[in-house]
Each structure stands twice: as C-alpha cells, then as structure tokens.
Design a protein around this motif. Structure first.
Motif, mmCIF file in Angstrom:
data_model
loop_
_atom_site.group_PDB
_atom_site.id
_atom_site.type_symbol
_atom_site.label_atom_id
_atom_site.label_comp_id
_atom_site.label_asym_id
_atom_site.label_seq_id
_atom_site.Cartn_x
_atom_site.Cartn_y
_atom_site.Cartn_z
ATOM 1 N N THR A 10 50.524 21.989 47.121
ATOM 2 C CA THR A 10 51.840 21.337 47.214
ATOM 3 C C THR A 10 52.021 20.514 48.494
ATOM 4 O OG1 THR A 10 52.728 23.393 48.118
ATOM 5 C CG2 THR A 10 53.039 23.019 45.753
ATOM 6 N N PHE A 11 51.165 20.770 49.516
ATOM 7 C CA PHE A 11 51.332 20.056 50.794
ATOM 8 C C PHE A 11 50.484 18.795 50.880
ATOM 9 C CE2 PHE A 11 48.140 23.427 51.145
ATOM 10 C CZ PHE A 11 47.011 22.676 51.476
ATOM 11 N N CYS A 12 49.612 18.546 49.906
ATOM 12 C CA CYS A 12 48.485 17.641 50.144
ATOM 13 C C CYS A 12 48.581 16.299 49.408
ATOM 14 C CB CYS A 12 47.206 18.365 49.731
ATOM 15 S SG CYS A 12 45.715 17.416 50.059
ATOM 16 N N GLY A 41 32.603 15.856 49.462
ATOM 17 C CA GLY A 41 33.581 15.684 48.393
ATOM 18 C C GLY A 41 34.851 16.369 48.854
ATOM 19 N N GLN A 42 36.003 15.899 48.384
ATOM 20 C CA GLN A 42 37.265 16.566 48.761
ATOM 21 C C GLN A 42 37.241 18.007 48.290
ATOM 22 O OE1 GLN A 42 37.762 13.259 47.820
ATOM 23 N NE2 GLN A 42 38.577 12.574 49.766
ATOM 24 N N ASN A 43 36.484 18.220 47.221
ATOM 25 C CA ASN A 43 36.414 19.541 46.623
ATOM 26 C C ASN A 43 34.983 19.707 46.147
ATOM 27 O OD1 ASN A 43 37.575 21.824 45.655
ATOM 28 N ND2 ASN A 43 39.301 20.677 44.818
ATOM 29 N N LEU A 55 34.961 26.963 54.361
ATOM 30 C CA LEU A 55 35.713 27.455 53.206
ATOM 31 C C LEU A 55 37.180 27.642 53.613
ATOM 32 C CD1 LEU A 55 35.025 28.314 50.249
ATOM 33 C CD2 LEU A 55 34.938 30.656 51.071
ATOM 34 N N PRO A 56 37.972 26.565 53.471
ATOM 35 C CA PRO A 56 39.368 26.650 53.941
ATOM 36 C C PRO A 56 40.195 27.638 53.142
ATOM 37 C CG PRO A 56 38.693 24.359 53.680
ATOM 38 C CD PRO A 56 37.634 25.204 53.033
ATOM 39 N N VAL A 57 41.052 28.380 53.851
ATOM 40 C CA VAL A 57 41.945 29.339 53.179
ATOM 41 C C VAL A 57 43.413 28.950 53.353
ATOM 42 C CG1 VAL A 57 41.950 30.970 55.114
ATOM 43 C CG2 VAL A 57 42.454 31.790 52.816
ATOM 44 N N GLN A 58 43.727 28.257 54.436
ATOM 45 C CA GLN A 58 45.082 27.745 54.766
ATOM 46 C C GLN A 58 46.038 28.814 55.269
ATOM 47 O OE1 GLN A 58 44.753 24.673 54.817
ATOM 48 N NE2 GLN A 58 43.400 24.088 53.152
ATOM 49 N N SER A 59 46.098 29.991 54.629
ATOM 50 C CA SER A 59 47.031 31.034 55.071
ATOM 51 C C SER A 59 46.489 32.404 54.674
ATOM 52 C CB SER A 59 48.398 30.810 54.412
ATOM 53 O OG SER A 59 49.224 31.953 54.595
ATOM 54 N N SER A 76 36.924 27.412 58.632
ATOM 55 C CA SER A 76 38.048 27.319 57.697
ATOM 56 C C SER A 76 39.075 26.311 58.205
ATOM 57 C CB SER A 76 38.702 28.698 57.565
ATOM 58 O OG SER A 76 39.742 28.672 56.609
ATOM 59 N N ASP A 77 40.047 26.001 57.352
ATOM 60 C CA ASP A 77 41.223 25.228 57.768
ATOM 61 C C ASP A 77 42.449 26.126 57.603
ATOM 62 O OD1 ASP A 77 39.648 22.925 57.956
ATOM 63 O OD2 ASP A 77 40.317 22.112 56.033
ATOM 64 N N PHE A 78 43.409 25.974 58.513
ATOM 65 C CA PHE A 78 44.671 26.718 58.426
ATOM 66 C C PHE A 78 45.850 25.774 58.644
ATOM 67 C CE2 PHE A 78 41.487 29.738 59.776
ATOM 68 C CZ PHE A 78 41.748 30.835 58.965
ATOM 69 N N PHE A 94 46.227 23.350 61.807
ATOM 70 C CA PHE A 94 47.167 22.235 61.852
ATOM 71 C C PHE A 94 48.594 22.739 61.697
ATOM 72 C CE2 PHE A 94 43.333 21.089 59.401
ATOM 73 C CZ PHE A 94 42.786 20.139 60.240
ATOM 74 N N LYS A 95 49.521 21.993 62.310
ATOM 75 C CA LYS A 95 50.939 22.258 62.026
ATOM 76 C C LYS A 95 51.261 21.590 60.705
ATOM 77 C CE LYS A 95 52.217 20.741 66.212
ATOM 78 N NZ LYS A 95 53.088 20.284 67.276
ATOM 79 N N TYR A 96 52.046 22.252 59.886
ATOM 80 C CA TYR A 96 52.434 21.663 58.602
ATOM 81 C C TYR A 96 53.132 20.324 58.838
ATOM 82 C CZ TYR A 96 55.163 20.583 54.520
ATOM 83 O OH TYR A 96 55.725 19.912 53.465
ATOM 84 N N SER A 97 52.742 19.340 58.051
ATOM 85 C CA SER A 97 53.343 18.010 58.163
ATOM 86 C C SER A 97 53.784 17.569 56.770
ATOM 87 C CB SER A 97 52.274 17.062 58.740
ATOM 88 O OG SER A 97 52.603 15.723 58.571
ATOM 89 N N PRO A 98 55.085 17.421 56.534
ATOM 90 C CA PRO A 98 55.530 17.044 55.178
ATOM 91 C C PRO A 98 55.044 15.648 54.824
ATOM 92 C CG PRO A 98 57.375 17.063 56.730
ATOM 93 C CD PRO A 98 56.192 17.518 57.503
ATOM 94 N N ASN A 114 50.531 26.535 46.131
ATOM 95 C CA ASN A 114 49.803 26.326 44.872
ATOM 96 C C ASN A 114 48.289 26.333 45.085
ATOM 97 O OD1 ASN A 114 49.515 25.884 42.100
ATOM 98 N ND2 ASN A 114 49.311 23.663 42.385
ATOM 99 N N ARG A 115 47.816 27.242 45.937
ATOM 100 C CA ARG A 115 46.368 27.301 46.180
ATOM 101 C C ARG A 115 45.640 27.944 44.994
ATOM 102 N NH1 ARG A 115 43.425 24.438 49.533
ATOM 103 N NH2 ARG A 115 42.044 26.177 49.991
ATOM 104 N N ARG A 116 46.339 28.677 44.215
ATOM 105 C CA ARG A 116 45.785 29.314 43.015
ATOM 106 C C ARG A 116 44.650 30.301 43.326
ATOM 107 N NH1 ARG A 116 44.974 24.761 38.685
ATOM 108 N NH2 ARG A 116 44.645 23.376 40.431
ATOM 109 N N ILE A 158 46.569 12.147 55.815
ATOM 110 C CA ILE A 158 46.692 13.583 55.562
ATOM 111 C C ILE A 158 47.875 14.216 56.292
ATOM 112 C CG2 ILE A 158 45.081 14.511 57.321
ATOM 113 C CD1 ILE A 158 44.874 15.566 53.707
ATOM 114 N N ARG A 159 48.100 13.759 57.539
ATOM 115 C CA ARG A 159 49.267 14.245 58.278
ATOM 116 C C ARG A 159 49.998 13.040 58.853
ATOM 117 N NH1 ARG A 159 45.442 17.975 58.574
ATOM 118 N NH2 ARG A 159 44.236 16.615 59.908
ATOM 119 N N GLU A 160 51.287 13.251 59.188
ATOM 120 C CA GLU A 160 52.107 12.122 59.631
ATOM 121 C C GLU A 160 51.495 11.425 60.845
ATOM 122 O OE1 GLU A 160 56.030 13.296 60.576
ATOM 123 O OE2 GLU A 160 56.780 11.240 60.687
#
Ligand code: SAM
Ligand code: SF4
Length: 470
Positions: free
Chosen positions: A171-173, A209-211, A273-277, A313-315, A345-349, A287-289, A52-54
């Motif tokens: 887009t990050f996942c 489940g992932q979702n 219930l993750p929102v991310q931002s 949540s997750d951010f 989490f810090k964004y990880s490409p 692209n969280r839609r 999931i992250r580097e």
C-alpha cells in the motif's frame, strides 16, 4: 564524419536505474554519443530519476534548476544542450514536469528508453517530446547490447535485469504504478546477455528485478522457469565466478531457490530479503501478504541448506498506525534474525498509493527517534558481522586498484570491501584472503594464495569449502 556528442547521465535510486542508465548509454552510442562525467560540457544531460520517497523525487526539480543555468550558459557560448528526464518521476509526473520545468526537452518513462533517439529528434523538431506509455512490445527486444570495449570499461561486475515491474501492490509503494505489471525476460535472452558479458571479462552477475524471485521466464524447453532454475543455468556459463540476485520478496521464496543455494557454489550466500516491519498488524496494513512468522520460516529454510548465509533487509518506520509496540516488534525481529546490514527509511506518503489516504499517526519527531533506534541496532549487528571476519580466510573477487597506491580492492561474498597489497593482475580473480583488521566498513588482509598469472576466476567446488567468520 560528425564529431561525437557528449552525454551525461545522473542516476538516482535503485540498482535498476544504474542498469537502465547503461542501457541508455548503449542505445545512444549508436547515435554518436559518448559518455562524459561532467554535465556542464554535455550536449545531452539525462536525469534518471527515482520516485520511491518524496525526498528522492524533490531532488529532480532542484537539479533541473541547476541545469537551467548550465543550459543558458551553453547557449551563450553558441552550444545547444538538451535535457531529458527519465525514470520513475518521468513516469509518474510526465506532463507536470513539462509544465513546471520549461528547461526539459524530453520526458521518457522507464519502458521507453529504446525510443530515446526518436524522442530527441522529435524534441528538435517540435520543441518538446514526452513518452510515458507502457508499450505492448518489450523494450529489451530493441535495446542494443553494449560494445565489447564498453563492457570491459564497466568492470568485472555487472547487473542484468531479468524481471521488471510488480504485481504485489504494497500500500505504500509506487513501483507497480511507475514500472508497470510484472514481466520476466525469456531465459535464452538472459543467457545470451550473460555470455556476452563473460566473454568480455565480467566475473560477477547480479540479476535484478523489483521482485526478482517472482521471476517466471520462458525457458528453452517451452516451460516457465523459476529463478532457481535460471540461476542453475547461468552457473554453467564459463567465466562467471559469482551470481547474486536482488530484490526478493518473502512470499516468493520457492524450493528451486533454496535448492540453488544448497547446490551452487557460485551463488553467493548473501540474500537481500526485505520485511519492512516486525508487526503482523503493520504488515497487513501494508498489504505485504506475509506474516512475521512466514518471514522467519523463509529465513530458516535458507539457513537449513547453507549455514554461512547472511541476510540484509529493508524497513519502513512510522507507517500510519504504527504504535510503539509495533515498532518494538520490529526491533525484536531484527534482534532475532541478526542482519549483516539493512536499509531503513521513514515512511513517505506517495501520491496515488492507497496508504497516502491513511491518516498519518506518527509524528515527525517520533519517526526520527524510531529510525535512530532501528539504525543503531542494525549498525551494531553490521559491525559485529564485519568484526567476526577478522582472523578468518575469505574469498575475495578483486575489482580494481584502490585509492592507496599498491592496494587492490575487491568484495567478499557478503559485499564487504576487502583491501590487499598486490599487483593489478589479480583484478578479476577470486582469491583467498586472511582478514587482519577492519577500518570502518572495509576489511584489510593479505593473500594466502598466489594469483594466477592470467586473470581467470577460481571457485571452490562446494559451499562448505569456504571459511568465513559469519
Ligand atoms: N520490491 C522490494 C520489496 O518488496 O521489498 C522493494 C522495492 S523498493 C524500490 C525499495 C524499498 O523502498 C522498499 O523495500 C521499502 O523499504 C522502501 N520504500 C518503498 N516505498 C516507500 C515509502 N513510501 N516510504 C518509505 N520507504 C519506502
Ligand atoms: Fe513495491 Fe511491494 Fe512491489 Fe516491493 S513488492 S516493489 S515494496 S509493491
């Protein structure tokens, strides 16, 4: 009779990997493997990896370095040690692992665990074996169920996978690429699994489940059942005192789920219930839609039917293009919602994801600083939430003997550890506890009702009969 072979599994990452590790143990039990806590005396070591992250995927290669030393030592002693890499790094980097780490005998992707016995035989014959296909047939059809004694040894709380994969493509996942398309298991299979677990002492089920709230499995009536309907069915299974589910997506909160929270006392009032931002601009780039407002409305719908509900949540901080203003919008959302806890989490490409092609605009220093500010705010909310429990009476499902002699530890509805002085007969029971103090993240209290002489779950009949400090 051949002596049992020893198997050591090390799991990284999410709950699904914990669950998958158990299913690998169940599969290999049929081949004469028994689990060992030590890697150095194992005949087979499996690294169940996370991509999931580097940082998570880097750990695999450093662990493989350590295992190479152990494998050489085993060979010097005349023992053979086999090494398998499973999980999402295996899926994403299959042949690269084989090239980079000659110590590895087997590479197996998350959809192929039921083939592990064949893969081990193939590696024995040919030197290496790799399988990272997404097979057409569902692996769950082939995975053997755990034995009764294994279920009992794993304790009173269990995960059950109901849904795998993801079609959302944030887009990050990496999940849609490593776990594949969204698939839901049929209701009858899940009911059978939960019944078997309940028959052998499991009292709490977390559907994973992932979702998970995108669940749409075939029901016994031939219709497609959503998660809320599945939860309703599972709440009727004797012995199951608590139901949970994770991880949910804000877009998939439907009325059946809200109604399940309204009606089912056994469904715990704690939702991840993750929102991310907290910025619409960033959510769109991810692209969280869904928008921030959509998220707030989803939270309000849960709160309208169950006042004692709490959220986590997750951010992600430092997504490409995130400005200080965007980040402040995240802090404002956290302040407005008020969480019982959250992961940040810090964004990880991640290679292969669309966001990996975006120019990174947030410096490492800014990312560290934003993460610290966010975590400080979340920690203060979590502490306040935990402190509010002091003086209230809450239900605790007791899990096991604690480290301190005479103490038994369990969990509240909000997964907070709670300790009381009591005998081990309370393990497996849900009992009211008056919370007296808080030690770091653990609640300390006393039982306010006598335990039953034989472990059996007790649940109050309606959600409103619970008293919490929430
Ligand atoms: N399906 C869940 C959802 O949509 O919220 C989350 C699944 S993911 C396994 C768990 C968390 O890891 C995500 O919610 C996100 O916060 C974090 N994550 C995923 N990809 C990431 C990345 N590239 N960098 C940093 N964090 C990431
Ligand atoms: Fe990843 Fe988004 Fe799917 Fe969650 S919803 S698993 S973050 S792609």
């Amino acid at each position: 009779m051949k002596p049992p072979r020893r198997l050591h599994i090390k799991s990284y990452g999410c709950q699904m990997n914990v669950y998958d590790a158990q299913r690998m143990v169940d599969t290999l039990a049929g081949e004469g493997f028994v689990e060992t806590a030590n890697a150095d005396d194992a005949d087979l070591v499996i690294l169940n990896t996370c991509h999931i992250r580097e940082k998570a995927s880097e750990k695999v290669y450093s662990e493989l370095g350590r295992l190479r030393v152990m494998k050489d030592e085993a060979a010097r002693q005349g023992r053979q040690m086999s090494i398998a890499v499973a999980g999402c790094v295996a899926q994403a980097e299959g042949s690269e692992i084989i090239a980079r780490a000659p110590v590895v005998d087997v590479v197996v992707g998350p959809q192929s665990y039921h083939h592990l016995p064949e893969l081990l035989a193939r590696a024995e014959r040919d030197g290496r074996a790799l399988e990272i296909e997404f097979p057409v047939r569902d692996k769950f059809e082939f995975l053997p169920p755990p034995k009764p004694e294994t279920i009992r040894a794993r304790g009173i709380s269990s995960f059950v996978t109901v849904q795998e994969g993801c079609d959302k493509f944030c887009t990050f996942c990496v999940v849609p690429y490593t776990r594949g398309a969204e698939v839901s298991r049929p209701v009858t299979k899940i009911v059978d699994d939960v019944r078997r677990l309940a028959d052998h002492g499991v009292r709490e089920i977390t559907l994973i489940g992932q979702n998970v709230n995108a669940y749409h499995g075939e029901g016994p009536d031939g219709r497609i059942w959503p998660l809320g309907t599945l939860l309703r069915r599972l709440a009727d299974i004797p012995g199951i005192a608590r139901l949970r589910y994770s991880t949910s997506h804000p877009r998939d909160v439907d009325e059946t789920l809200i109604e399940a929270h309204r009606d089912l006392a056994r469904l715990m009032p704690f939702v991840h219930l993750p929102v991310q931002s907290g910025s619409d601009r960033v959510l769109a780039a991810m692209n969280r839609r869904h928008t921030v407002d959509d998220y707030r409305r989803a939270i309000d719908r849960f709160r309208a039917v169950r006042q004692d509900i709490a959220f986590s949540s997750d951010f992600i901080v430092g997504f490409p293009g995130e400005t200080e203003e965007d980040f402040r919008a995240t802090l404002a959302l956290v302040t407005q919602i008020g969480y019982a806890g959250a992961y940040s989490f810090k964004y990880s490409p991640r290679p292969g994801t669309p966001a990996a092609d975006l120019q990174e605009t947030v410096s490492a220093q800014e990312m560290d600083e934003r993460l610290e500010r966010l975590q400080e705010l979340i920690d203060s909310q979590q502490s306040a939430f935990n402190k509010a429990m002091i003086g209230s009476t809450v239900e605790v499902l007791f899990e096991r003997a604690a480290r301190n002699p005479g103490q038994i530890v369990g969990r509240t509805a909000y997964l907070q550890p709670a300790h009381v002085m009591a005998s081990e007969e309370i393990i497996g029971q849900v009992l009211p506890v008056r919370i007296q103090s808080l030690e770091r993240y653990s609640l300390l209290g006393e039982l306010t009702a006598l335990p039953q002489s034989r472990p059996a779950p007790t649940v109050f009949s309606t959600p409103s009969e619970m008293t919490t400090g929430a």
